[in-house]
Design an enzyme around this catalytic site. Sequence first.
Site, PDB file in Angstrom:
ATOM      1  CG  HIS A 274      -2.015  -1.200   1.053  1.00  0.00           C
ATOM      2  ND1 HIS A 274      -3.232  -0.853   0.513  1.00  0.00           N
ATOM      3  CD2 HIS A 274      -2.019  -2.149   1.541  1.00  0.00           C
ATOM      4  CE1 HIS A 274      -3.867  -1.894   0.650  1.00  0.00           C
ATOM      5  NE2 HIS A 274      -3.486  -2.712   1.348  1.00  0.00           N
ATOM      6  CG  ASP A 337      -3.226  -3.690   4.987  1.00  0.00           C
ATOM      7  OD1 ASP A 337      -2.444  -2.963   5.210  1.00  0.00           O
ATOM      8  OD2 ASP A 337      -4.446  -3.433   4.517  1.00  0.00           O
ATOM      9  CD  GLU A 338      -5.724  -5.824   1.375  1.00  0.00           C
ATOM     10  OE1 GLU A 338      -6.644  -6.625   0.814  1.00  0.00           O
ATOM     11  OE2 GLU A 338      -5.665  -4.564   1.366  1.00  0.00           O
ATOM     12  CB  SER A 339       2.803  -7.045   2.112  1.00  0.00           C
ATOM     13  OG  SER A 339       2.786  -5.736   2.745  1.00  0.00           O
ATOM     14  CG  HIS A 340      -1.534  -9.693  -1.985  1.00  0.00           C
ATOM     15  ND1 HIS A 340      -1.514 -10.200  -0.604  1.00  0.00           N
ATOM     16  CD2 HIS A 340      -2.715  -9.159  -2.205  1.00  0.00           C
ATOM     17  CE1 HIS A 340      -3.031 -10.202  -0.100  1.00  0.00           C
ATOM     18  NE2 HIS A 340      -3.607  -9.229  -1.149  1.00  0.00           N
TER      19      HIS A 340
END
Length: 529
Positions: A274, A337-340
Amino acid sequence: MSLKSNIYRFLLFISMILLTSWSEPKNPRMDLSNEAILPKPVSVTAFGSSFELNANTKIFVKGESAELLKIGHYLANLIKPATGFDLKVITSTSKKPKSNYIYLTISGLESELGTEGYKLHITKKNISINANGPEGIFHGIQTLRQVLPKEIEAASKQKMKWFIATGEIYDYPQYEYRGAMLDVSRHFFIAEDVKKYIDMLAAYKLNVLHLHLSDDQGWRIETKSWPNLTVHGGSTAVNGGTGGFYTQEEYKEIVRYAKEQYITIIPEIDMPGHTNAALASYPELNSSGEAPELYTGIKVGFSTLDTKKEITYQFIKDVLRELSEMTPGPYIHIGGDESHVTLMEDYIPFINKVQDIVLANGKQMIGWDEIVHADLKAKTVVQFWARPKNAQKGVEKKAKIILSPANKAYLDMKYDSITKLGLYWAGYVNIDCAYNWNPSTLIPGISKKDILGIESPLWTETITNMEELEFMVFPRIIGHAEIGWTPDSLRDLNDYKVRLEKHSDRLKIKGINYYDPNAIFKDEPEAKE
Ligand code: ACM
């Protein structure tokens, strides 16, 4: 019987009626237990009569606490617009005066009340709010506001009498953390709007506002050591919106304003994912050494700081130092979060290092539930939003948990299939769904002692202004406020909905654009494309 004696008996009868009515109190009989108070208090005892607030009522602040005096003036200001009364605020260490006063007193009460609880006592003659600390007095005032006639919320003078039902309310919260989150990155909300939101949150005894200050779409806090973050990274928003950012002075003013209403600001800089706005502002933060374009879409999970570069940690140290210096509250939120596109083998040491930086700044770290993969230090807090397994792992690692289950607490989820605003990846969250859950039974293995509290996030991919914000937030956040405050054993969906229905008149008078499921044509703002 003679006419004379009939007249005599009639006059006697009339004078008896007059005498009885003179000796009766003129205030109407009222029942405090009928009042729709949100969040529901721990206990309400009705005395059956009423107190009349009038132009001569005075606010008496016991002792010489400047803070309490300020709260006294806050109460006077709250009462003024609708009543037109300019209530005097008197401070003294002398004995309480006898009647027509609202006493505000901090005194050692039952420890059960904690620092935030209060006792509100209303008789025909006086009102008193007692608490162990100023926060308690402040919360007691929010309750007093809800037992005044609903017109108290009007912005202009109302021609009416101001009766309040007599009785006693004894009240304290079940969780110490009762928060809301506002994403000012996807769409920016100016400081004045944030202040308006703070006013709305304080009315329901919430005590945290978490500001999501950075994301792929925008960097929203002036960072003097890395100025391009706002010059470039703050210049736009979702769909190419205008963007914006808070100067450090504006941020400090938000913090100060919130503190006056006993709300702690928790700033979030989301990382390592993000981060497109930061990556677009400084090429050196990218693995490739090249800055990407600014991003105005709503996809997630595609960006990452280079976790192996030394400059990345210099950047984080600078950002978090500046942020910590402006943030008196105990927490810094680091997202996580969501550190894909960050490999787990890189993510874990990254979070560990960031945690050390937060601690070095004298703060406690909060992160979204993915951070449980790292080595959590004492006092680090995990915010559950997606994976129950992560929350459980957090508890195994001795972290306290903030509950923000997306399918119940996310204010950006649509109410139902015809809601124009919002998203629905976590499902529809109608009023019942938002209210009808218990934090301490939500996730197996996680009980009340593990839970710091609850928080209601509003992500703003589709929310561009206050009218839209209000529509998504109200009334669901009132239910969340009750979950955070009221003991589970006292909560009941039907009882809540009856109170909410009555309370909706107040939202109307306040001009809040709330969602009304019974309205055929909802006042929903058009979603912007
Ligand atoms: C989140 O909703 N990505 C925390």
